[in-house]
Write an enzyme that holds these catalytic residues in place. Sequence first.
Site, PDB file in Angstrom:
ATOM      1  N   GLU A 142     -21.966  13.218   9.695  1.00 18.53           N
ATOM      2  CA  GLU A 142     -21.323  12.282  10.627  1.00 18.53           C
ATOM      3  C   GLU A 142     -21.801  12.564  12.052  1.00 18.53           C
ATOM      4  OE1 GLU A 142     -16.722  10.920  11.728  1.00 18.53           O
ATOM      5  OE2 GLU A 142     -17.094  12.756  10.576  1.00 18.53           O
ATOM      6  N   LYS A 160     -16.822   3.514  10.038  1.00 21.91           N
ATOM      7  CA  LYS A 160     -15.710   4.323   9.531  1.00 21.91           C
ATOM      8  C   LYS A 160     -14.404   3.554   9.650  1.00 21.91           C
ATOM      9  CE  LYS A 160     -13.793   8.997  10.153  1.00 21.91           C
ATOM     10  NZ  LYS A 160     -13.973  10.255  10.934  1.00 21.91           N
ATOM     11  N   CYS A 201     -16.231  10.748   6.342  1.00 17.27           N
ATOM     12  CA  CYS A 201     -15.249  11.789   6.621  1.00 17.27           C
ATOM     13  C   CYS A 201     -13.833  11.429   6.152  1.00 17.27           C
ATOM     14  CB  CYS A 201     -15.293  12.150   8.104  1.00 17.27           C
ATOM     15  SG  CYS A 201     -14.560  13.766   8.494  1.00 17.27           S
TER      16      CYS A 201
END
Length: 259
Positions: free
Chosen positions: A41, A109, A142
Site C-alpha cells: 500500500e 480503497k 489493507c
Amino acid sequence: MRLALWQGEGVAGDPAATLAEIDRAATLAARDGADLLLFPEGFLTGYHLPTLRPDDLPWVEDALAQVGRIVARAGLSVVLGTHVPEGRTLRNAAIAFDATGTELGRYGKRALFGQWERATFAPGRAPFLFDCAGLRVAIAICYDVEFPELIRPSAQAGADLVVVPTALMAPHDRIARQVVPVRAMESQVFLAYCNRTGHEHGLDYVGLSRICGPRGETLAEAGAGPQLLRADLSREVLRRERAENSYLDDLARLSAPDG
C-alpha cells in the site's frame, strides 16, 4: 500462475529512488518467472504522510507512466499501491498493469482506516477484477480485507485470487496471522497480503506478508524485513477445494427465497 510479492518500502519524497526500487524488484521477480508482482500500500508515494494534500503529488501520473515502462521491460503484470490525486481530492489506490505495461485499471480503497485516512482520502466505491495467467484477480487494500462483506462479492463474481497491498503496523500483527488465512478459506480463493517494512512518521510496519490458499493454508510467508515472496497458484487446487465443499454454492442456496 507464479505470484510474487515485494515486501519492502520505497523512499518517500524521492520518486526516482522509489522507481529504481520498483525496477529492481520487477527485474528480480521476472528472473524468477513471476507472472504477477504485488507491491504494498502506498509504495510509490509513501503511505503515512500526515499533512498530505492533492497538490503535494503532481508527479504521480508521470511516475505511473514510468512504472508502465518498467513493467513492459520486465514482461510481467504488476499491482502497485499509490496515493493518487483526483482533482481536489485524493484516492488511496492500487494500479494494475498487464505485462505490456498497459494500465488495466485503478482500485480505490473502500474501507478507510482511522481518522487520518478518513480525513485525507475519498473512499473507493466498487470492486475491480482483471485476468492474469489464467486466473481472475480482484484487488483489496489493507483494512478492506478485515471485512468479509468486501471480499466475498469478488469471489462470487469469479475471483480466484485476491491481492491485498497493505500497510499493517504494530501492534496489529494478528491481522496477518489470523484474519488473512480465514478470509482466504471462507471464500475459497487464493489471497496475497503484501505489507510494508520499516518505519514511517510514527508507524512501525510489521512485515508478515503471506500468500494463502483456499483451505486457509499458508503457501509462503515473510518475516519482518525486506523480502521477495513467491508461490505457484493453480486453478486445479481451487477446483478440488470447491468441488469438495463449496461455501459459495451453499451460500447461494441459503440466500434463495425458499432456502
